[in-house]
Design a protein around this motif. Sequence first.
Motif, PDB file in Angstrom:
ATOM      1  N   LYS A  94       0.848  -1.188   0.000  1.00  0.00           N
ATOM      2  CA  LYS A  94       0.000   0.000   0.000  1.00  0.00           C
ATOM      3  C   LYS A  94       0.885   1.240   0.000  1.00  0.00           C
ATOM      4  O   LYS A  94       1.955   1.228   0.602  1.00  0.00           O
ATOM      5  CB  LYS A  94      -0.864   0.008   1.278  1.00  0.00           C
ATOM      6  CG  LYS A  94      -1.822  -1.151   1.382  1.00  0.00           C
ATOM      7  CD  LYS A  94      -2.098  -1.562   2.831  1.00  0.00           C
ATOM      8  CE  LYS A  94      -1.026  -2.456   3.380  1.00  0.00           C
ATOM      9  NZ  LYS A  94      -1.272  -3.147   4.615  1.00  0.00           N
ATOM     10  N   GLU A 118       2.869   2.926   8.328  1.00  0.00           N
ATOM     11  CA  GLU A 118       1.753   3.824   8.614  1.00  0.00           C
ATOM     12  C   GLU A 118       2.057   4.787   9.763  1.00  0.00           C
ATOM     13  O   GLU A 118       1.561   5.911   9.781  1.00  0.00           O
ATOM     14  CB  GLU A 118       0.501   3.006   8.970  1.00  0.00           C
ATOM     15  CG  GLU A 118      -0.121   2.247   7.810  1.00  0.00           C
ATOM     16  CD  GLU A 118       0.539   0.886   7.523  1.00  0.00           C
ATOM     17  OE1 GLU A 118       1.637   0.622   8.053  1.00  0.00           O
ATOM     18  OE2 GLU A 118      -0.058   0.108   6.765  1.00  0.00           O
ATOM     19  N   ARG A 159       0.493 -10.817  13.493  1.00  0.00           N
ATOM     20  CA  ARG A 159      -0.392  -9.905  12.759  1.00  0.00           C
ATOM     21  C   ARG A 159      -1.788 -10.500  12.807  1.00  0.00           C
ATOM     22  O   ARG A 159      -1.927 -11.727  12.758  1.00  0.00           O
ATOM     23  CB  ARG A 159       0.059  -9.803  11.322  1.00  0.00           C
ATOM     24  CG  ARG A 159       1.421  -9.175  11.182  1.00  0.00           C
ATOM     25  CD  ARG A 159       1.981  -9.581   9.845  1.00  0.00           C
ATOM     26  NE  ARG A 159       3.314  -9.055   9.683  1.00  0.00           N
ATOM     27  CZ  ARG A 159       3.598  -7.915   9.065  1.00  0.00           C
ATOM     28  NH1 ARG A 159       2.639  -7.203   8.519  1.00  0.00           N
ATOM     29  NH2 ARG A 159       4.831  -7.490   8.957  1.00  0.00           N
TER      30      ARG A 159
HETATM   31 MG    MG Z   1       1.433  -3.624   7.389  1.00  0.00          MG
END
Ligand code: MG
Length: 592
Positions: A236, A374, A473
């Motif tokens: 991303k 992020e 995760r």
């Molecule tokens: Mg990630």
Amino acid sequence: MTDRPATIVRDPAKLALPPNLGDWAQARQQFRWSDVRHELFGSAGGHGNIASLALDRHLAAGRGRRTALRCVAEDGTVRDVSYAELASRANRFANLLGALGVGAGTRVFMLTGRRPELYESVLGSFKAQCVVSVLFTAFGPEPLRTRLEIGEAEVLVTSASLYRRKIAPIRAALPKLKHVLLLDADSATKAASQDPVTHNYELLMTAASQEFTTLPTAAELPALLHFTSGTTGTPKGALHVHDAALMHFATGRYALDLHDQDIFWCTADPGWVTGMSYGVIAPLLHGVTLIVDAGDFEAERWYRILDEQQVSVWYTAPTALRLLMKAGRELADRFRRPSLRLIASVGEPLNAEAVWWGVDVLGQPILDNWWQTETGGIVVANTPSQPIKPGSMGRPLPGIEACVVEHEADGQIKVLQGPDVSGELALQRGWPSMFRTYLGQSERYDKCFVGELYLSGDLVRRDADGYYWFLGRSDDVIKTSGHLVGPFEIERVLMEHPAVIEAAVVGLPDPIAGESIKGFVTLRAGEDADDSLRSQLIAHARRRLGPSLAPRDIAFVESLPHTRSGKIMRRLLRSRELGLPEGDTSALEIAR
Ligand code: MG
Ligand code: ATP
């Protein structure tokens, strides 16, 4: 491992320098982002350009002659670039962009090895208020095309040889790419490219003025586009703004403990967020000397750099540390580390054995810290003055409010209170380097937030002392015999075994257990990958984890699939095991 204490406490008075972060609780209580702003800009409401802070501020304070970059070429030769030199080259690059008619907001991409031009063009682009994105040179044409396309690149700085091999084949598919600036260009390259907008970098730099006045830069002006590692799927594009510099500065102070005379080495490539936030911005904001190594990982080369360049603060990653462990103690002992004061690690869980290896072989514990593309900067960290719990990522830094949340059936989020809780790691929004969008995927961005909380997608445990422990995760979680378990809980136990260097576990469909656990391990040199060791490892895991969480099977492998930023791609192990399509493998590292 069981005979080791759970906590390492270092006497601050015995550290080589007084740590920047003294009392953790007090520092957190007193911390104000407005104070950092005041320190950097002279007023509590100030804001500005990353490159002005990283370069011009030092020149104005008479520190222009300091070494900014110490560039170690592949053959080991060293070249220093001062802050003044870097500033004037960055100015030239900003003027060069202006001469091309490129203005604020334009996306400028770099695809070059770690050499001075990479750093000057990044900083010059900031000055010109363009948005910078650095690509990793080992990507092939297709991953490059995807990223250049998603990022709507208009300018690309690259070398003639990379251009020929990787960009020329895809250039026709990139209509938005207006200008390519070639390093090491000669007339033959120009002719071969047959393209009117492929320029000779050095010629344009020479023609450009070395004076440039940066326009006032808004705090929220976009500055950086970073692609995530692609561990869990298609990478991303996370967008960051100039204000992120506040975070880079504060975390450089507290997590990396940067002091005035430091020689700092961040081993990550600037093509990853770590290599930009800490391999370019944070050290320059602090005015220290940054090691720029053009070479790739090689155990002996790295030990030599730590020794000869007298590195004092070293920021690296678990994969590299595990490779150094694999290379053996004798190699480490052949070199000195005369100035090394702090070693930090990020990117993957750092198992307790690696922290203790640091103590035994390198003379100090390795400080694990946690963050993401992020978050743009370090969020949870072990720091030199604080008790270290090997295997834990530490505690939230000053300026960061973290919590552990649970997803409720009605879609609501519940913040878990209490002395020992497990769930998803969430952060109170508002830290300066928070990403501002996923490029072209604003809905996905919105889904990362619930009210004032950013949801990280990572599962953690927070213990009674407020330390965070990585569990896995949320996409990697394994459901077995009614338990939800993060792979790292199991991998951590496998890596306790002296024969194991690295471990990855995945859940495979199982009619009874829901998922059964399979482990993949790489072994220390000289270990026999046989049934007896397999049974030993399974027995060890059963003893430590109980039968339902222990792997049912273990495969010995030469290497595990990693992303190019060094993360284990468990999804690939799983899909290979099940004969499923491999999905996006653009970030896959070629096996070492
Ligand atoms: Mg990630
Ligand atoms: P993608 O989002 O594309 O799947 P990625 O999450 O690996 O890739 P990055 O932003 O580079 O991309 O990596 C951040 C992630 O790395 C974190 O969310 C976490 O899962 C892992 N990570 C980083 N530091 C640590 C650490 N100290 N301990 C455990 N995991 C870590």
